[in-house]
Design a protein around this motif. Structure first.
Motif, PDB file in Angstrom:
ATOM      1  N   HIS A  73     -15.170  12.128  -3.712  1.00 41.08           N
ATOM      2  CA  HIS A  73     -15.093  13.066  -4.928  1.00 41.08           C
ATOM      3  C   HIS A  73     -13.729  13.893  -4.601  1.00 41.08           C
ATOM      4  O   HIS A  73     -13.038  13.966  -3.614  1.00 41.08           O
ATOM      5  N   LEU A  74     -13.134  14.437  -5.755  1.00 41.14           N
ATOM      6  CA  LEU A  74     -11.995  15.502  -5.629  1.00 41.14           C
ATOM      7  C   LEU A  74     -12.439  16.494  -4.653  1.00 41.14           C
ATOM      8  O   LEU A  74     -13.380  17.141  -4.400  1.00 41.14           O
ATOM      9  N   ASP A  75     -11.192  16.825  -3.723  1.00 47.63           N
ATOM     10  CA  ASP A  75     -11.321  17.596  -2.811  1.00 47.63           C
ATOM     11  C   ASP A  75     -12.368  17.423  -1.488  1.00 47.63           C
ATOM     12  O   ASP A  75     -12.426  18.219  -0.730  1.00 47.63           O
ATOM     13  N   GLU A  76     -12.787  16.183  -1.442  1.00 44.37           N
ATOM     14  CA  GLU A  76     -13.439  15.654  -0.281  1.00 44.37           C
ATOM     15  C   GLU A  76     -12.587  15.273   0.715  1.00 44.37           C
ATOM     16  O   GLU A  76     -11.363  14.950   0.559  1.00 44.37           O
ATOM     17  N   GLN A  77     -13.032  15.613   2.006  1.00 43.92           N
ATOM     18  CA  GLN A  77     -12.181  15.098   3.265  1.00 43.92           C
ATOM     19  C   GLN A  77     -12.405  13.544   3.090  1.00 43.92           C
ATOM     20  O   GLN A  77     -13.468  12.920   2.845  1.00 43.92           O
ATOM     21  N   VAL A  78     -11.090  12.779   3.208  1.00 44.52           N
ATOM     22  CA  VAL A  78     -11.190  11.386   3.254  1.00 44.52           C
ATOM     23  C   VAL A  78      -9.871  11.157   4.212  1.00 44.52           C
ATOM     24  O   VAL A  78      -9.061  11.681   4.456  1.00 44.52           O
ATOM     25  N   LEU A  79     -10.197   9.885   4.586  1.00 44.40           N
ATOM     26  CA  LEU A  79      -9.000   8.904   5.328  1.00 44.40           C
ATOM     27  C   LEU A  79      -8.005   8.287   4.360  1.00 44.40           C
ATOM     28  O   LEU A  79      -8.592   7.749   3.574  1.00 44.40           O
ATOM     29  N   TYR A  80      -6.877   8.739   4.355  1.00 41.88           N
ATOM     30  CA  TYR A  80      -5.889   8.104   3.513  1.00 41.88           C
ATOM     31  C   TYR A  80      -5.175   7.077   4.324  1.00 41.88           C
ATOM     32  O   TYR A  80      -4.228   7.701   5.113  1.00 41.88           O
ATOM     33  N   SER A  81      -4.739   5.726   3.867  1.00 38.16           N
ATOM     34  CA  SER A  81      -3.939   4.940   4.649  1.00 38.16           C
ATOM     35  C   SER A  81      -2.904   4.763   3.615  1.00 38.16           C
ATOM     36  O   SER A  81      -2.775   4.386   2.526  1.00 38.16           O
ATOM     37  N   ARG A  82      -1.350   5.223   4.149  1.00 38.16           N
ATOM     38  CA  ARG A  82      -0.280   5.108   3.235  1.00 38.16           C
ATOM     39  C   ARG A  82       0.141   3.570   3.134  1.00 38.16           C
ATOM     40  O   ARG A  82       0.659   3.142   2.274  1.00 38.16           O
ATOM     41  N   GLU A  83      -0.257   2.819   4.061  1.00 40.69           N
ATOM     42  CA  GLU A  83       0.032   1.211   4.153  1.00 40.69           C
ATOM     43  C   GLU A  83      -0.759   0.780   3.168  1.00 40.69           C
ATOM     44  O   GLU A  83      -0.242  -0.087   2.472  1.00 40.69           O
ATOM     45  N   LEU A  84      -2.104   1.014   3.017  1.00 45.16           N
ATOM     46  CA  LEU A  84      -2.986   0.287   2.161  1.00 45.16           C
ATOM     47  C   LEU A  84      -2.744   0.905   0.796  1.00 45.16           C
ATOM     48  O   LEU A  84      -3.229   0.412  -0.461  1.00 45.16           O
ATOM     49  N   ARG A  85      -2.544   2.298   0.744  1.00 40.29           N
ATOM     50  CA  ARG A  85      -2.440   3.174  -0.470  1.00 40.29           C
ATOM     51  C   ARG A  85      -3.838   3.116  -0.920  1.00 40.29           C
ATOM     52  O   ARG A  85      -4.185   3.079  -2.042  1.00 40.29           O
ATOM     53  N   ARG A  86      -4.832   3.066  -0.148  1.00 46.08           N
ATOM     54  CA  ARG A  86      -6.411   3.349  -0.337  1.00 46.08           C
ATOM     55  C   ARG A  86      -6.854   4.323   0.553  1.00 46.08           C
ATOM     56  O   ARG A  86      -6.411   4.877   1.614  1.00 46.08           O
ATOM     57  N   SER A  87      -8.181   4.954   0.218  1.00 45.34           N
ATOM     58  CA  SER A  87      -8.866   6.008   0.904  1.00 45.34           C
ATOM     59  C   SER A  87     -10.158   5.319   1.251  1.00 45.34           C
ATOM     60  O   SER A  87     -10.691   4.474   0.848  1.00 45.34           O
ATOM     61  N   ALA A  88     -10.829   6.213   2.308  1.00 44.25           N
ATOM     62  CA  ALA A  88     -12.001   5.786   2.850  1.00 44.25           C
ATOM     63  C   ALA A  88     -12.869   6.934   3.489  1.00 44.25           C
ATOM     64  O   ALA A  88     -11.998   8.078   3.770  1.00 44.25           O
ATOM     65  N   HIS A  89     -14.138   6.945   3.277  1.00 46.12           N
ATOM     66  CA  HIS A  89     -14.714   8.037   3.968  1.00 46.12           C
ATOM     67  C   HIS A  89     -14.539   8.320   5.420  1.00 46.12           C
ATOM     68  O   HIS A  89     -14.036   7.338   6.033  1.00 46.12           O
ATOM     69  N   PRO A  90     -14.395   9.551   5.870  1.00 45.20           N
ATOM     70  CA  PRO A  90     -14.247   9.769   7.425  1.00 45.20           C
ATOM     71  C   PRO A  90     -15.104   8.873   8.170  1.00 45.20           C
ATOM     72  O   PRO A  90     -14.846   8.387   9.315  1.00 45.20           O
ATOM     73  N   ARG A  91     -16.351   8.925   7.960  1.00 42.74           N
ATOM     74  CA  ARG A  91     -17.379   8.063   8.547  1.00 42.74           C
ATOM     75  C   ARG A  91     -17.084   6.729   8.538  1.00 42.74           C
ATOM     76  O   ARG A  91     -17.708   5.832   9.548  1.00 42.74           O
ATOM     77  N   CYS A  92     -16.343   6.175   7.683  1.00 46.35           N
ATOM     78  CA  CYS A  92     -16.077   4.512   7.433  1.00 46.35           C
ATOM     79  C   CYS A  92     -14.947   3.918   8.012  1.00 46.35           C
ATOM     80  O   CYS A  92     -14.663   2.958   8.195  1.00 46.35           O
ATOM     81  N   GLY A  93     -14.188   5.200   8.729  1.00 46.88           N
ATOM     82  CA  GLY A  93     -13.095   4.581   9.387  1.00 46.88           C
ATOM     83  C   GLY A  93     -12.491   5.359  10.689  1.00 46.88           C
ATOM     84  O   GLY A  93     -13.261   6.214  11.018  1.00 46.88           O
ATOM     85  N   LYS A  94     -11.370   5.248  11.023  1.00 45.89           N
ATOM     86  CA  LYS A  94     -11.009   6.199  12.074  1.00 45.89           C
ATOM     87  C   LYS A  94      -9.574   7.085  11.545  1.00 45.89           C
ATOM     88  O   LYS A  94      -8.767   6.434  10.965  1.00 45.89           O
ATOM     89  N   ALA A  95      -9.672   8.329  12.210  1.00 49.79           N
ATOM     90  CA  ALA A  95      -8.490   9.002  11.658  1.00 49.79           C
ATOM     91  C   ALA A  95      -7.122   8.900  12.557  1.00 49.79           C
ATOM     92  O   ALA A  95      -7.553   8.473  13.877  1.00 49.79           O
ATOM     93  N   SER A  96      -6.262   8.714  12.210  1.00 49.13           N
ATOM     94  CA  SER A  96      -4.896   8.232  12.673  1.00 49.13           C
ATOM     95  C   SER A  96      -4.481   9.446  13.674  1.00 49.13           C
ATOM     96  O   SER A  96      -4.452  10.748  12.851  1.00 49.13           O
ATOM     97  N   PRO A  97      -3.883   9.633  14.704  1.00 52.72           N
ATOM     98  CA  PRO A  97      -3.432  10.792  15.327  1.00 52.72           C
ATOM     99  C   PRO A  97      -2.280  11.451  14.558  1.00 52.72           C
ATOM    100  O   PRO A  97      -1.657  10.821  13.953  1.00 52.72           O
TER     101      PRO A  97
END
Ligand SMILES: [Zn+2]
Length: 97
Positions: A73-97
Motif C-alpha cells: 500500500h501507499l506509504d508502506e515500506q517496500v524494496l524497490y528495484s530500479r533494474e526491474l522497476r518493480r517493488s516487493a515486500h521487505p519480507r519477500c526479498g533482500k535490501a541492497s546495501p
C-alpha cells in the motif's frame, strides 16, 4: 487458358482452402486471434530464479509485490528495484546495501 488466369484460379482455391480451415476452427469454438493471443501471453511473475534485491523505500504508490503477488500500500515500506522497476515486500526479498 492463359497463365495469368490459371494463377488467379490457383490463388482463389488456396484462399478458399484457407477460409474453409478458418471457418472450421471457428465452428469448433476457436478464435481468429488464437495464435496471436498465445504468442503475446507473458509468463507469471512468480518463480524468479534470483532473490529480489532492492532499496528499502516508502512506496509512493500501492501495487503488487513482484515476489508473492500480494498487494502493498501507499506509504508502506517496500524494496524497490530500479533494474526491474518493480517493488516487493521487505519480507519477500533482500535490501541492497
Ligand atoms: Zn511479497
Amino acid at each position: 487458358m492463359s497463365a495469368a488466369r490459371e494463377e488467379t484460379i490457383r490463388d482463389l482455391k488456396a484462399l478458399r482452402a484457407h477460409l474453409d480451415r478458418t471457418i472450421e476452427r471457428l465452428e469448433k469454438g476457436g478464435t481468429l486471434a488464437r495464435d496471436a493471443a498465445s504468442a503475446e501471453r507473458t509468463p507469471p511473475d512468480a518463480g524468479l530464479a534470483e532473490p529480489f534485491v532492492g532499496r528499502l523505500i516508502r512506496s509512493k504508490y500501492s501495487g503488487r509485490c513482484l515476489v508473492c503477488g500480494e498487494n502493498y500500500h501507499l506509504d508502506e515500506q517496500v524494496l524497490y528495484s530500479r533494474e526491474l522497476r518493480r517493488s516487493a515486500h521487505p519480507r519477500c526479498g533482500k535490501a541492497s546495501p
